[in-house]
Design an enzyme around this catalytic site. Structure first.
Site, PDB file in Angstrom:
ATOM      1  N   GLU A  43       3.572 -10.550  -1.757  1.00 54.26           N
ATOM      2  CA  GLU A  43       2.720 -11.610  -2.324  1.00 54.26           C
ATOM      3  C   GLU A  43       1.246 -11.214  -2.348  1.00 54.26           C
ATOM      4  OE1 GLU A  43       3.636 -11.404   0.666  1.00 54.26           O
ATOM      5  OE2 GLU A  43       2.398 -12.545   2.074  1.00 54.26           O
ATOM      6  N   HIS A  62       3.984  -6.954   2.416  1.00 57.12           N
ATOM      7  CA  HIS A  62       3.675  -8.254   1.798  1.00 57.12           C
ATOM      8  C   HIS A  62       3.645  -8.177   0.272  1.00 57.12           C
ATOM      9  CE1 HIS A  62       2.351 -10.603   5.368  1.00 57.12           C
ATOM     10  NE2 HIS A  62       2.230  -9.395   5.878  1.00 57.12           N
ATOM     11  N   CYS A  65       7.282 -10.414   6.569  1.00 46.98           N
ATOM     12  CA  CYS A  65       6.524 -10.193   7.802  1.00 46.98           C
ATOM     13  C   CYS A  65       6.980 -11.160   8.889  1.00 46.98           C
ATOM     14  CB  CYS A  65       5.022 -10.291   7.507  1.00 46.98           C
ATOM     15  SG  CYS A  65       3.991  -9.604   8.809  1.00 46.98           S
TER      16      CYS A  65
END
Lengths: 226, 79
Positions: A195, A193, A90
């Site tokens: 994560e 994302h 990002c």
């Protein structure tokens, strides 16, 4: 002998907000996650680096434009030039584009709206250090959350550098591009994302395939360096 | 010397802000087309003459103020 834990740094800029999730996710995937402060001019001994999401330096001027000048970014550029593994997520992707480590630029979403939802991605390449746990053509479901994610490639982008495409383009990115790597393949940036998608409790664990690929590649490098 | 830098989305780059502004202007009854939204950077440069100031501001644009892939720039110098 137990295989060593690879050391993976996560850079925190003023305005980063996903650094802690990245540190947690890497730790959960059996890496030693190492916080790196933006003022550090030299990186500690690392096997890979992650630039996390957020709004570094308030996204002033252009997203990632100011973070490019932070001391840690210079250190990350030097690390990448020596074939170090670098993943930008990002805002981290935006920083890598502004720093010239990745081609292209990220502009305001076509809708002018912030998008925050799970999106299906198609894995275009499973032979990068970031995608060895995936299959080419596989669909991963990973969240995006951004206002400036419309990827514009340079006119001469080699299609082989496209690693992920949106199956349902959320931001108007050219050619549905969600993630690209550099020519050498050691630097990857993507808007979604991974994560935030390492535990099924949060809706999807597909992000773990990307991060576990990185952990594995970093571990191979740690072993090679011994 | 005072300088103004105009930064615009390059021709061919989609500018959804410009499109939104255009639609809003049409809503107000104006007949408009081709609206594009950019930015203005005003600054003061230490330079002996206009050529020196322009050269400095051009380097600022190349290195930071504009992203040459997606933006064009124009420099105005004021006495």
């Amino acid at each position: 002998m137990a295989s060593p834990q690879p050391r993976i740094g996560v850079v925190t800029y003023p305005g980063s907000q996903d650094d802690r999730d990245a540190l947690w996710a890497l730790g959960a995937l059996d890496a030693e996650a190492v916080p790196v402060w933006h003022e550090e001019r030299e990186l500690p001994s690392l096997d890979a680096v992650v630039l996390p999401g957020g709004f570094s330096y308030g996204d002033y001027l252009r997203c990632g434009a100011i973070a490019r000048f932070s001391p840690a970014t210079s250190a990350v550029c030097a690390f990448a030039e020596q074939d170090g593994l670098v993943l930008g997520i990002c805002n981290g992707f935006q920083v890598l584009c502004e720093a010239g480590l990745l081609p292209g630029a990220l502009l305001r979403n076509e809708s002018l709206r912030f998008v925050c939802r799970d999106v299906p991605l198609r894995v275009e390449r499973a032979d990068t250090p970031f995608t060895t746990r995936c299959d080419a053509g596989q669909t991963l479901v990973i969240p995006v959350k951004h206002g400036d994610g419309r990827y514009v490639p340079p006119p001469d982008l080699d299609p082989a550098q496209i690693v992920f495409r949106y199956r349902d383009n959320p931001n108007g990115s050219v050619d549905d591009i969600a993630g690209v790597c550099n020519e050498a393949g050691n630097v990857l940036g993507l808007m979604p994302h991974p994560e935030h998608a390492v535990d099924p409790l949060l809706g999807s664990a597909d992000g773990a395939l990307i991060l576990a690929s990185l952990v594995e590649a970093a571990r191979d490098r740690a072993l090679a360096a011994v | 010397m005072k300088a103004t830098v105009l930064v615009r989305p390059k021709a061919g780059i989609l500018d959804p802000q410009g499109d939104a502004v255009e639609r809003a202007l049409e809503h107000l009854g104006f007949a408009v087309s081709g609206a594009r939204v950019g930015k203005v950077v005003d600054l003061e440069v230490n330079a002996d003459d206009e050529a020196g100031a322009r050269e400095q501001v051009e380097r600022m644009c190349e290195q930071l103020l504009a992203n040459p892939l997606i933006e064009s720039y124009e420099i105005e110098l004021h006495g």
